[in-house]
Design a protein around this motif. Structure first.
Motif, PDB file in Angstrom:
ATOM      1  N   HIS A  98       0.834  -1.204   0.000  1.00  8.22           N
ATOM      2  CA  HIS A  98       0.000   0.000   0.000  1.00  8.22           C
ATOM      3  C   HIS A  98       0.872   1.260   0.000  1.00  8.22           C
ATOM      4  CE1 HIS A  98      -3.603  -2.434   1.055  1.00  8.22           C
ATOM      5  NE2 HIS A  98      -4.279  -1.370   0.642  1.00  8.22           N
ATOM      6  N   VAL A  99       1.925   1.234   0.801  1.00  7.68           N
ATOM      7  CA  VAL A  99       2.845   2.382   0.832  1.00  7.68           C
ATOM      8  C   VAL A  99       3.420   2.625  -0.556  1.00  7.68           C
ATOM      9  CG1 VAL A  99       5.088   3.177   1.687  1.00  7.68           C
ATOM     10  CG2 VAL A  99       3.439   2.172   3.283  1.00  7.68           C
ATOM     11  N   MET A 100       3.910   1.576  -1.187  1.00  9.13           N
ATOM     12  CA  MET A 100       4.563   1.709  -2.489  1.00  9.13           C
ATOM     13  C   MET A 100       3.596   2.204  -3.566  1.00  9.13           C
ATOM     14  SD  MET A 100       6.746  -1.824  -2.081  1.00  9.13           S
ATOM     15  CE  MET A 100       7.660  -1.823  -3.628  1.00  9.13           C
ATOM     16  N   ALA A 158       0.945  10.618  -3.512  1.00  9.32           N
ATOM     17  CA  ALA A 158       0.499  11.020  -2.172  1.00  9.32           C
ATOM     18  C   ALA A 158       1.675  11.170  -1.225  1.00  9.32           C
ATOM     19  CB  ALA A 158      -0.467   9.976  -1.621  1.00  9.32           C
ATOM     20  N   ARG A 159       1.458  11.926  -0.144  1.00  8.27           N
ATOM     21  CA  ARG A 159       2.371  11.888   0.994  1.00  8.27           C
ATOM     22  C   ARG A 159       1.870  10.754   1.888  1.00  8.27           C
ATOM     23  NH1 ARG A 159       3.253  16.268   5.833  1.00  8.27           N
ATOM     24  NH2 ARG A 159       0.994  16.004   6.001  1.00  8.27           N
ATOM     25  N   VAL A 160       2.751   9.797   2.186  1.00  8.56           N
ATOM     26  CA  VAL A 160       2.327   8.573   2.857  1.00  8.56           C
ATOM     27  C   VAL A 160       2.909   8.512   4.267  1.00  8.56           C
ATOM     28  CG1 VAL A 160       2.253   6.056   2.744  1.00  8.56           C
ATOM     29  CG2 VAL A 160       2.227   7.398   0.634  1.00  8.56           C
ATOM     30  N   ILE A 161       2.034   8.169   5.207  1.00  4.78           N
ATOM     31  CA  ILE A 161       2.415   8.017   6.616  1.00  4.78           C
ATOM     32  C   ILE A 161       2.086   6.600   7.043  1.00  4.78           C
ATOM     33  CG2 ILE A 161       2.127   8.931   8.954  1.00  4.78           C
ATOM     34  CD1 ILE A 161       0.787  11.427   7.533  1.00  4.78           C
ATOM     35  N   LEU A 162       3.054   5.912   7.636  1.00  4.40           N
ATOM     36  CA  LEU A 162       2.829   4.548   8.111  1.00  4.40           C
ATOM     37  C   LEU A 162       2.784   4.517   9.627  1.00  4.40           C
ATOM     38  CD1 LEU A 162       2.743   1.397   7.580  1.00  4.40           C
ATOM     39  CD2 LEU A 162       5.231   1.462   7.950  1.00  4.40           C
ATOM     40  N   SER A 163       1.765   3.850  10.165  1.00  5.10           N
ATOM     41  CA  SER A 163       1.686   3.578  11.600  1.00  5.10           C
ATOM     42  C   SER A 163       2.028   2.114  11.817  1.00  5.10           C
ATOM     43  CB  SER A 163       0.283   3.876  12.136  1.00  5.10           C
ATOM     44  OG  SER A 163       0.171   3.510  13.496  1.00  5.10           O
TER      45      SER A 163
END
Length: 348
Positions: free
Chosen positions: A184-186, A193-198
């Motif tokens: 999903h991040v990739m 998009a600017r991507v933020i992972l928790s």
């Protein structure tokens, strides 16, 4: 042919069984690589209501070994690298006609899940599998089998992404940094998009940053919802993908979604407990909550294009490749909570 038969939960054996016979519109695929999915782990542990014995494995790829008499030789040939669309879609129900073949009414009734007369399962943990020629997707010869084995999981993520409208510069939050979360991040990065992972594990947060993730959150040391809002000017993320199976986190996903935004419940809930959601906020701020499950034919095609054209290399998420005869070691590795994709190899 050799096949990994799950006789009962946690009881498997590698047996010689007959090679499936072809109908005129089918091909025989010699399996090369087959990924182990979270659902395969659940099947192994008995955390399902499917029938046993069964042959798991739906993330498989290989080459055409034999073709039925009705298969076009102008389109397919022996040795061609292929993957199969694994949804047993009836092509006749409302959802198939509506372009939602991934939720076909007949698929859950198929022998994939329950077969009182013999083996159930997708059949990918074996040396050969039969597929309808119309369900094949062809890869270039230059694509490795390891890459091809990621087609189905990537297609699931493509379907998830396609259910949203990510615009350039949007904030996207991904909850969970396992294989599917990282994919999903990739893909969200490819969407601009600017991507933020928790993600609670530092190794996964670090890997996400190497894969292009813009910010990471440790939900064990800080409030993930508040941190996402802090990073997004108090709004929350326009799109939130929950790739975890924990019901409480599903509620957090909705909370960290911005007004007018969308939360996608990508993973099935285990246990499937009710989730309390602030429906007043969903109403007042026009939030959308949706699900995403198996791939459509379109998202499967798009995954093949992404991998085959080198637009994404999912093998950065390969944990380890095992010979299929070491299935006990492979399934043990796949069960570890910090592992990425484990692949079974049936042939060079």
């Amino acid at each position: 042919m050799k096949a990994i038969i799950l006789n009962q939960p946690k009881d498997f054996s590698i047996k010689d069984i007959e090679v499936p016979k072809l109908k005129e519109d089918e091909v025989l695929i010699r399996i090369k690589d087959s990924g182990i999915c979270t659902n395969d782990v659940r099947d192994f542990n008995g955390d399902c209501n499917y029938s046993y014995p069964r042959i798991g494995g739906h993330e498989y790829c290989g080459v055409i070994e034999e073709m039925g008499s009705g298969v076009s030789t102008g389109r397919h040939f022996k040795g061609q690298k292929v993957v199969q669309y694994i949804i047993d879609d009836c092509k006749e129900c409302f959802f198939c006609k509506h372009g939602e073949e991934n939720i076909c009414e007949e698929h859950p009734k198929s022998r994939i899940f329950t077969n009182p007369d013999g083996l159930s399962g997708y059949g990918g943990f074996a040396e050969f599998v039969v597929a309808k020629a119309e369900d094949l997707f062809v890869y270039p010869d230059s694509t490795s089998f390891e890459q091809m084995a990621f087609t189905e999981p990537l297609a699931c993520v493509v379907n998830s992404i396609n259910r949203t409208v990510i615009q350039f510069g949007d904030d996207v939050a991904v909850i969970g940094g396992g294989t599917m979360g990282m994919l999903h991040v990739m893909l969200a990065k490819l969407k601009g998009a600017r991507v933020i992972l928790s993600e609670p594990l530092k190794e996964r947060r670090d890997r996400a940053l190497k894969l292009g993730c813009d910010d990471v959150v440790d939900p064990m040391s800080e409030n993930a919802v508040e941190k996402i809002k802090e990073l997004t000017g108090g709004r929350g993320a326009q799109v939130v993908f929950n790739t975890t199976a924990i019901p409480a986190i599903a509620a957090q996903a909705v909370e960290m979604t911005s007004p007018g935004g969308m939360s996608v419940m990508f993973s099935s809930m285990h246990p499937n407990d009710p989730v309390p959601v602030n429906m007043g906020a969903v109403h007042s701020y026009q939030k959308t909550v949706t699900g995403a499950v198996s791939p459509t034919i379109t998202s499967f095609h798009q995954a093949v294009q992404l991998i085959g054209k080198g637009l994404i290399d999912p093998t950065v998420l390969t944990e380890q490749i095992y010979d299929y005869r070491d299935f006990d070691k492979a399934i043990a590795a796949a069960m570890k909570p910090d592992t990425y994709k484990v692949i079974l190899r049936f042939g060079e």
